[in-house]
Every structure is written in structure tokens, then in C-alpha cells.
Design a protein around this motif. Structure first.
Motif, PDB file in Angstrom:
ATOM      1  N   SER A  52       0.830  -1.208   0.000  1.00 12.27           N
ATOM      2  CA  SER A  52       0.000   0.000   0.000  1.00 12.27           C
ATOM      3  C   SER A  52       0.863   1.256   0.000  1.00 12.27           C
ATOM      4  O   SER A  52       0.588   2.217  -0.728  1.00 12.27           O
ATOM      5  CB  SER A  52      -0.926  -0.014   1.220  1.00 12.27           C
ATOM      6  OG  SER A  52      -1.695   1.157   1.286  1.00 12.27           O
ATOM      7  N   ASN A  53       1.916   1.261   0.818  1.00 15.44           N
ATOM      8  CA  ASN A  53       2.835   2.404   0.865  1.00 15.44           C
ATOM      9  C   ASN A  53       3.456   2.665  -0.506  1.00 15.44           C
ATOM     10  O   ASN A  53       3.530   3.806  -0.969  1.00 15.44           O
ATOM     11  CB  ASN A  53       3.952   2.141   1.876  1.00 15.44           C
ATOM     12  CG  ASN A  53       3.457   2.073   3.302  1.00 15.44           C
ATOM     13  OD1 ASN A  53       2.403   2.609   3.639  1.00 15.44           O
ATOM     14  ND2 ASN A  53       4.210   1.412   4.157  1.00 15.44           N
ATOM     15  N   THR A  82       6.493  -3.717  -8.114  1.00 15.83           N
ATOM     16  CA  THR A  82       6.855  -4.253  -6.798  1.00 15.83           C
ATOM     17  C   THR A  82       5.670  -4.190  -5.842  1.00 15.83           C
ATOM     18  O   THR A  82       5.426  -5.133  -5.078  1.00 15.83           O
ATOM     19  CB  THR A  82       8.046  -3.470  -6.212  1.00 15.83           C
ATOM     20  OG1 THR A  82       9.161  -3.566  -7.105  1.00 15.83           O
ATOM     21  CG2 THR A  82       8.441  -4.038  -4.848  1.00 15.83           C
ATOM     22  N   SER A  83       4.911  -3.100  -5.897  1.00 13.97           N
ATOM     23  CA  SER A  83       3.744  -2.986  -5.017  1.00 13.97           C
ATOM     24  C   SER A  83       2.735  -4.092  -5.310  1.00 13.97           C
ATOM     25  O   SER A  83       2.142  -4.662  -4.392  1.00 13.97           O
ATOM     26  CB  SER A  83       3.088  -1.607  -5.172  1.00 13.97           C
ATOM     27  OG  SER A  83       2.395  -1.483  -6.397  1.00 13.97           O
ATOM     28  N   LEU A  84       2.541  -4.421  -6.591  1.00 14.00           N
ATOM     29  CA  LEU A  84       1.590  -5.471  -6.967  1.00 14.00           C
ATOM     30  C   LEU A  84       2.110  -6.856  -6.590  1.00 14.00           C
ATOM     31  O   LEU A  84       1.335  -7.728  -6.171  1.00 14.00           O
ATOM     32  CB  LEU A  84       1.306  -5.416  -8.469  1.00 14.00           C
ATOM     33  CG  LEU A  84       0.630  -4.134  -8.976  1.00 14.00           C
ATOM     34  CD1 LEU A  84       0.368  -4.237 -10.477  1.00 14.00           C
ATOM     35  CD2 LEU A  84      -0.674  -3.877  -8.236  1.00 14.00           C
ATOM     36  N   VAL A  85       3.412  -7.064  -6.713  1.00 15.48           N
ATOM     37  CA  VAL A  85       4.013  -8.348  -6.314  1.00 15.48           C
ATOM     38  C   VAL A  85       3.865  -8.561  -4.811  1.00 15.48           C
ATOM     39  O   VAL A  85       3.490  -9.651  -4.353  1.00 15.48           O
ATOM     40  CB  VAL A  85       5.500  -8.406  -6.733  1.00 15.48           C
ATOM     41  CG1 VAL A  85       6.196  -9.597  -6.077  1.00 15.48           C
ATOM     42  CG2 VAL A  85       5.625  -8.499  -8.245  1.00 15.48           C
ATOM     43  N   GLY A  90       1.183 -11.284  -0.403  1.00  9.82           N
ATOM     44  CA  GLY A  90       0.427 -11.211   0.846  1.00  9.82           C
ATOM     45  C   GLY A  90      -0.873 -11.989   0.778  1.00  9.82           C
ATOM     46  O   GLY A  90      -1.255 -12.692   1.731  1.00  9.82           O
ATOM     47  N   ILE A  91      -1.574 -11.890  -0.361  1.00  9.03           N
ATOM     48  CA  ILE A  91      -2.839 -12.617  -0.525  1.00  9.03           C
ATOM     49  C   ILE A  91      -2.596 -14.125  -0.545  1.00  9.03           C
ATOM     50  O   ILE A  91      -3.341 -14.895   0.088  1.00  9.03           O
ATOM     51  CB  ILE A  91      -3.543 -12.162  -1.818  1.00  9.03           C
ATOM     52  CG1 ILE A  91      -3.983 -10.700  -1.687  1.00  9.03           C
ATOM     53  CG2 ILE A  91      -4.750 -13.046  -2.119  1.00  9.03           C
ATOM     54  CD1 ILE A  91      -4.426 -10.068  -2.999  1.00  9.03           C
ATOM     55  N   GLY A 109      -6.543  -4.370   0.017  1.00 15.09           N
ATOM     56  CA  GLY A 109      -5.653  -3.919  -1.055  1.00 15.09           C
ATOM     57  C   GLY A 109      -6.376  -3.084  -2.097  1.00 15.09           C
ATOM     58  O   GLY A 109      -5.840  -2.080  -2.580  1.00 15.09           O
ATOM     59  N   LEU A 110      -7.595  -3.484  -2.445  1.00 13.96           N
ATOM     60  CA  LEU A 110      -8.380  -2.723  -3.416  1.00 13.96           C
ATOM     61  C   LEU A 110      -8.678  -1.310  -2.902  1.00 13.96           C
ATOM     62  O   LEU A 110      -8.579  -0.329  -3.643  1.00 13.96           O
ATOM     63  CB  LEU A 110      -9.694  -3.437  -3.718  1.00 13.96           C
ATOM     64  CG  LEU A 110      -9.634  -4.703  -4.582  1.00 13.96           C
ATOM     65  CD1 LEU A 110     -11.039  -5.265  -4.764  1.00 13.96           C
ATOM     66  CD2 LEU A 110      -8.989  -4.423  -5.935  1.00 13.96           C
ATOM     67  N   ILE A 111      -9.054  -1.220  -1.630  1.00 13.83           N
ATOM     68  CA  ILE A 111      -9.378   0.094  -1.052  1.00 13.83           C
ATOM     69  C   ILE A 111      -8.142   0.975  -1.000  1.00 13.83           C
ATOM     70  O   ILE A 111      -8.205   2.178  -1.296  1.00 13.83           O
ATOM     71  CB  ILE A 111      -9.969  -0.078   0.362  1.00 13.83           C
ATOM     72  CG1 ILE A 111     -11.299  -0.822   0.299  1.00 13.83           C
ATOM     73  CG2 ILE A 111     -10.156   1.274   1.033  1.00 13.83           C
ATOM     74  CD1 ILE A 111     -12.373  -0.141  -0.520  1.00 13.83           C
ATOM     75  N   SER A 112      -7.001   0.389  -0.642  1.00 15.63           N
ATOM     76  CA  SER A 112      -5.774   1.188  -0.579  1.00 15.63           C
ATOM     77  C   SER A 112      -5.384   1.708  -1.960  1.00 15.63           C
ATOM     78  O   SER A 112      -4.838   2.809  -2.093  1.00 15.63           O
ATOM     79  CB  SER A 112      -4.628   0.369   0.036  1.00 15.63           C
ATOM     80  OG  SER A 112      -4.189  -0.647  -0.848  1.00 15.63           O
TER      81      SER A 112
END
Length: 288
Positions: A52-53, A82-85, A90-91, A109-112
Motif C-alpha cells: 500500500s505504501n 513491486t507494489s503489486l508483487v 500477501g494474498i 488492497g483494493l481500497i488502498s
């Protein structure tokens, strides 16, 4: 190979400021296994929060201080991927605990992403972003942690002994949320983001946060007295004193000198709050 800039923008140490939510859920848990404790912590604090960051940093491209980075480096092209990986990892790890946990991690993750993505950008709507950030970082995350730690399903979330602390968690985060934006007014206005702190102004941000704390803190005290007795009531009161003392001193400084509503004071308040509350919730786990 992940670039140095991307590693910094993951802001993994900053993710630990959200640790009290996980520890509160752990503190009221009944005999959670070590496996679920470790894996839940890893999923959230080493993958989902950093994802998210990074996603937020990719679209914001901040040039001034952001949470956890006083001098953010220029964003590199690998930050988005990298954020998507990290999000995907995590999922997948969350599935090792339960499908319900994985679904909640996916929703978080979707909301972030909606918070930062330019086509939606919840961040630019002051009251909506306040409500959504408070709900998802507070109540939703508390539910998510409790379900994962105790291997429970969605049926547990409206039980009073789970719902009440989840609501209290949201309230305390709603108090802190505007304070985390107080040093970013210039950067946010430059991007056209009307954050709640921008709307309220520096004095208004402190007054608003103080008002929310005045609602949340008595709620916590009543909760701990009702469910755990006087010992935890006094321990919580003791743990929150450093936070209130720093907030009060900072409030007075910023009223007299708005330049004190800066990054350094915000990060110090976040650190003191995280350490104080984390220590209390760890004690809660052992003495309840």
C-alpha cells in the motif's frame, strides 16, 4: 532486482506504526497458535502495508516528506510492479490461514489502491477519505486480524466482545488520521488533494483530533473496566499518558508557531503512540 528507491518507498519500518491494531486483536484472542500469529503479522506488516505504501508513493510522487521518509527519493519504474508483487504475495500467504482472511486482505488492497489511484483517488475527498481510512485501517483490520489469529469466520465480527474493540480502534485511528496529514498541506494542495487536515487548517486539525480522542479514550477505559477489571483499566490509563502529554505539548507549540506542525513532531507522536499502545496490548495478552 529491486532498486534502492523502491525499497525505501516500501517503508516497511513505517508499517510497524500500525502494529497496535494487530496486537489489540491478539491481546483479546483466546489461545491463538504461534503459526497464525507469525503468519498474520508477516502478511500485514511485511507485505500488505508495504504494498500500500509503495502504490501510494508511485502515484503521489512526493518531493517533500511522507510517512516514514523525511526525504523521499525519486520514484523508479519498478515501484508499481513491486507494489503489486507484494500485494499478491500477501494474498497467497493469507490463503495459508483461511480463504476468509485472504478475501479481506484482497479487499483491503483494493481500497488502498482506490485511495491513491488518479481515476478514483479517495484521498482528495476530505470526509470520505477520513471515514474510509478509519474504517479499513481500524475496524476492518481488527476483524481481519482477529479472524486470522483465532481461525474464525465472518460470524464472529458482530459479537459484542469483538465489535466493541473494533469500533474503538476505528475511533482512535480517526483521531490520528488528520494529524498524519498536517505537515503535507503544501504538497497536497499542489496535487489538488483537499485532505481533511487541509480543510480544517492547523489549529482545526488539533482541535478536531482532540475532540475525537475525548470520545475514544473514555470508551477504551469503560471497555477495559467492563471486560477485564480495574487492573487493565489503570494499565491502559498509564500507557496512554505519554501520548496525551506529547500531543498536548505539540498542540501548544503549533498554536504559537505553525511551523511546528511538521514531519518530525508527527513521526514522534506516531512512534510514542505505537510503542505505548503496543506495550499495553502485549501486556493485555499475558495478564487478561
Amino acid at each position: 532486482m529491486i532498486s534502492k528507491s523502491t525499497l525505501l518507498h516500501l517503508r516497511i519500518p513505517f508499517s510497524f506504526f500500525l502494529m497496535p491494531v494487530f496486537l489489540f486483536a491478539l491481546g483479546i484472542s483466546i489461545n491463538p497458535s504461534g503459526y497464525r500469529i507469525v503468519l498474520t503479522f508477516i502478511v500485514l506488516h511485511l507485505f500488505i502495508y508495504p504494498a500500500s505504501n509503495a502504490y501510494n508513493s508511485y502515484f503521489d510522487k512526493d518531493e517533500e516528506s511522507i510517512g516514514g521518509l523525511k526525504h523521499p527519493p525519486a520514484v523508479e519504474r519498478d515501484l508499481y510492479a513491486t507494489s503489486l508483487v507484494f500485494d499478491g504475495a500477501g494474498i497467497l500467504l493469507a490463503l495459508c490461514i483461511s480463504r476468509q482472511f485472504a478475501v479481506m486482505v484482497f479487499i483491503y488492497g483494493l481500497i488502498s489502491k482506490a485511495y491513491s489511484h488518479p481515476s478514483i483517488r479517495i484521498k482528495k475527498y476530505p470526509w470520505l477519505s477520513w471515514l474510509i481510512a478509519g474504517f479499513f485501517q481500524g475496524l476492518f483490520t481488527f476483524w481481519m486480524c482477529y479472524m486470522a489469529l483465532n481461525h474464525r469466520g465472518f460470524d464472529v465480527i458482530l459479537q459484542a466482545d469483538i465489535f466493541i474493540p473494533a469500533v474503538l480502534t476505528t475511533l482512535i485511528l480517526m483521531g490520528f488520521y488528520p494529524l498524519t496529514q498536517i505537515y503535507q498541506h503544501k504538497e497536497d494542495k499542489k496535487r489538488g488533494d483537499l485532505t481533511l487536515s487541509c480543510l480544517l487548517g492547523i489549529r482545526g486539525t488539533f482541535v478536531f483530533s482532540a475532540a475525537v480522542f475525548l470520545i475514544a479514550l473514555p470508551g477504551f477505559l469503560v471497555y477495559f473496566k467492563w471486560y477485564f477489571g480495574w487492573q487493565l483499566f489503570y494499565l491502559f490509563l498509564l500507557s496512554i499518558i505519554p501520548v496525551l502529554a506529547f500531543f498536548s505539548r505539540w498542540f501548544l507549540k503549533a498554536i504559537n508557531n505553525p511551523a511546528k506542525a511538521d514531519y518530525s513532531h508527527t513521526m514522534r507522536l506516531s512512534m510514542i503512540s505505537s510503542l505505548s499502545l503496543s506495550t499495553f496490548f502485549i501486556l493485555l495478552y499475558f495478564v487478561k
